[in-house]
Motif scaffolding. Sequence first.
Motif, PDB file in Angstrom:
ATOM      1  N   THR A  53       0.812  -1.213   0.000  1.00 12.80           N
ATOM      2  CA  THR A  53       0.000   0.000   0.000  1.00 12.80           C
ATOM      3  C   THR A  53       0.846   1.263   0.000  1.00 12.80           C
ATOM      4  O   THR A  53       0.311   2.368   0.031  1.00 12.80           O
ATOM      5  CB  THR A  53      -0.932   0.030   1.230  1.00 12.80           C
ATOM      6  OG1 THR A  53      -0.129  -0.008   2.430  1.00 12.80           O
ATOM      7  CG2 THR A  53      -1.874  -1.157   1.216  1.00 12.80           C
ATOM      8  N   GLY A  54       2.173   1.117  -0.037  1.00 14.04           N
ATOM      9  CA  GLY A  54       3.069   2.268  -0.030  1.00 14.04           C
ATOM     10  C   GLY A  54       3.133   2.962  -1.370  1.00 14.04           C
ATOM     11  O   GLY A  54       2.586   2.492  -2.375  1.00 14.04           O
ATOM     12  N   ALA A 111      -0.852  -9.591  -1.292  1.00 15.05           N
ATOM     13  CA  ALA A 111      -0.364  -8.470  -0.488  1.00 15.05           C
ATOM     14  C   ALA A 111      -0.376  -8.859   0.986  1.00 15.05           C
ATOM     15  O   ALA A 111      -1.405  -9.261   1.515  1.00 15.05           O
ATOM     16  CB  ALA A 111      -1.231  -7.239  -0.703  1.00 15.05           C
ATOM     17  N   VAL A 112       0.790  -8.752   1.618  1.00 15.51           N
ATOM     18  CA  VAL A 112       0.904  -8.953   3.054  1.00 15.51           C
ATOM     19  C   VAL A 112       0.870  -7.568   3.676  1.00 15.51           C
ATOM     20  O   VAL A 112       1.798  -6.779   3.526  1.00 15.51           O
ATOM     21  CB  VAL A 112       2.205  -9.686   3.423  1.00 15.51           C
ATOM     22  CG1 VAL A 112       2.271  -9.918   4.926  1.00 15.51           C
ATOM     23  CG2 VAL A 112       2.305 -11.006   2.669  1.00 15.51           C
ATOM     24  N   THR A 113      -0.204  -7.247   4.379  1.00 17.58           N
ATOM     25  CA  THR A 113      -0.410  -5.863   4.785  1.00 17.58           C
ATOM     26  C   THR A 113      -1.282  -5.777   6.030  1.00 17.58           C
ATOM     27  O   THR A 113      -2.004  -6.721   6.364  1.00 17.58           O
ATOM     28  CB  THR A 113      -1.081  -5.065   3.646  1.00 17.58           C
ATOM     29  OG1 THR A 113      -1.308  -3.714   4.055  1.00 17.58           O
ATOM     30  CG2 THR A 113      -2.388  -5.698   3.228  1.00 17.58           C
ATOM     31  N   ARG A 114      -1.203  -4.621   6.684  1.00 20.54           N
ATOM     32  CA  ARG A 114      -2.115  -4.325   7.791  1.00 20.54           C
ATOM     33  C   ARG A 114      -3.321  -3.524   7.301  1.00 20.54           C
ATOM     34  O   ARG A 114      -4.284  -3.330   8.044  1.00 20.54           O
ATOM     35  CB  ARG A 114      -1.395  -3.515   8.874  1.00 20.54           C
ATOM     36  CG  ARG A 114      -0.272  -4.269   9.567  1.00 20.54           C
ATOM     37  CD  ARG A 114       0.500  -3.348  10.487  1.00 20.54           C
ATOM     38  NE  ARG A 114       1.147  -2.275   9.721  1.00 20.54           N
ATOM     39  CZ  ARG A 114       1.792  -1.254  10.278  1.00 20.54           C
ATOM     40  NH1 ARG A 114       1.846  -1.151  11.591  1.00 20.54           N
ATOM     41  NH2 ARG A 114       2.369  -0.337   9.529  1.00 20.54           N
ATOM     42  N   GLY A 115      -3.240  -3.026   6.058  1.00 17.98           N
ATOM     43  CA  GLY A 115      -4.300  -2.187   5.525  1.00 17.98           C
ATOM     44  C   GLY A 115      -5.086  -2.887   4.445  1.00 17.98           C
ATOM     45  O   GLY A 115      -5.219  -4.108   4.433  1.00 17.98           O
ATOM     46  N   SER A 116      -5.623  -2.109   3.515  1.00 20.85           N
ATOM     47  CA  SER A 116      -6.429  -2.658   2.429  1.00 20.85           C
ATOM     48  C   SER A 116      -5.785  -2.304   1.099  1.00 20.85           C
ATOM     49  O   SER A 116      -5.115  -1.280   0.965  1.00 20.85           O
ATOM     50  CB  SER A 116      -7.853  -2.107   2.484  1.00 20.85           C
ATOM     51  OG  SER A 116      -7.841  -0.692   2.395  1.00 20.85           O
ATOM     52  N   VAL A 117      -5.987  -3.160   0.112  1.00 24.50           N
ATOM     53  CA  VAL A 117      -5.443  -2.944  -1.225  1.00 24.50           C
ATOM     54  C   VAL A 117      -6.594  -2.932  -2.218  1.00 24.50           C
ATOM     55  O   VAL A 117      -7.756  -3.117  -1.859  1.00 24.50           O
ATOM     56  CB  VAL A 117      -4.410  -4.035  -1.588  1.00 24.50           C
ATOM     57  CG1 VAL A 117      -3.198  -3.945  -0.684  1.00 24.50           C
ATOM     58  CG2 VAL A 117      -5.040  -5.425  -1.501  1.00 24.50           C
ATOM     59  N   VAL A 137      -3.311 -10.919   2.773  1.00 30.78           N
ATOM     60  CA  VAL A 137      -3.024 -11.674   3.992  1.00 30.78           C
ATOM     61  C   VAL A 137      -2.608 -10.663   5.044  1.00 30.78           C
ATOM     62  O   VAL A 137      -1.731  -9.823   4.797  1.00 30.78           O
ATOM     63  CB  VAL A 137      -1.894 -12.706   3.765  1.00 30.78           C
ATOM     64  CG1 VAL A 137      -1.537 -13.391   5.076  1.00 30.78           C
ATOM     65  CG2 VAL A 137      -2.299 -13.728   2.724  1.00 30.78           C
ATOM     66  N   ARG A 138      -3.226 -10.703   6.199  1.00 25.53           N
ATOM     67  CA  ARG A 138      -2.871  -9.783   7.263  1.00 25.53           C
ATOM     68  C   ARG A 138      -1.532 -10.175   7.865  1.00 25.53           C
ATOM     69  O   ARG A 138      -1.299 -11.333   8.202  1.00 25.53           O
ATOM     70  CB  ARG A 138      -3.944  -9.780   8.357  1.00 25.53           C
ATOM     71  CG  ARG A 138      -5.314  -9.373   7.860  1.00 25.53           C
ATOM     72  CD  ARG A 138      -5.330  -7.933   7.399  1.00 25.53           C
ATOM     73  NE  ARG A 138      -6.618  -7.558   6.810  1.00 25.53           N
ATOM     74  CZ  ARG A 138      -6.865  -6.400   6.229  1.00 25.53           C
ATOM     75  NH1 ARG A 138      -5.924  -5.490   6.152  1.00 25.53           N
ATOM     76  NH2 ARG A 138      -8.054  -6.148   5.710  1.00 25.53           N
TER      77      ARG A 138
END
Length: 267
Positions: A5-6, A25-31, A38-39
């Motif tokens: 998400t950067g 996407a391994v992320t804490r947010g949304s894409v 995957v959180r």
Amino acid sequence: MTGATGQVGRLVVERLRTAGEKVRAVTRGSVEPGVETVRGDLREPDSLVGAFEGADRLYLFPVAETAREVVDLARRAGIERIVVLSSGAVTTGHDTDFHLPVEQAVEASGLEWTHVRPGAFAMNSLHLWGPSVRAGRTVIDPYPDQVDQPVHEADIADIAAAALLEDGHNGVAYTFVGPEQLSHRDQVAALEAAIGEPIQLPEVTAEQALEHYRRQGGWAAASAEFLFGGQPYSAEPGEPQPFVPRPSEFRARTYAEWARGHADDFR
């Protein structure tokens, strides 16, 4: 994809999807819709257990303190190639404790690797100057004649995506800057042209700028000591490393192009 998400990662995702790749996407947010998510958090390796399963390539956002654990998880999951978002400060020897440890962890893994080492991001202009330009058409900068070569985030994404998708980039650390040497005053002029309005550039001291950006918060506050307070990259500079320029087939976008593309962000 970590850091999906950067400002660079989201563009890498777009390029991979355009190429027909399945992206996770391994992320804490949304894409964006259509991207598997995957959180997980790079600062908490335990949250990444299983996140890399079934993937063969990894775009790695730099988090030095857990890099070896994260890379080991990726290797054990079957990842074969890692592309690291790094920094040109590693090439010059100024960054020894932020990006360099991530590079070293990846190289020690025995996997295929490519390091992408851009210079200063053009996007830093938005993080620093955006609020004051939007609020009062003013830029606070004590060094208006300092010269930089800002890099468009799309250039970084082009090279990172190519290194993920193509062979021929293994074992290479690409170091590159923008195509023009521009003073901060020149950059403000490009922003004026982009938004169609004058921007004031008052004379200020480094101390006044430091206090202004501390109050502004966010990335600006976090970077203020480094930019205006004399804080170095690392306590002890390291040895310069070999300089490998961007591949010649990649066009370098100008700061004026960047300013036009982000004009609405400054209005």
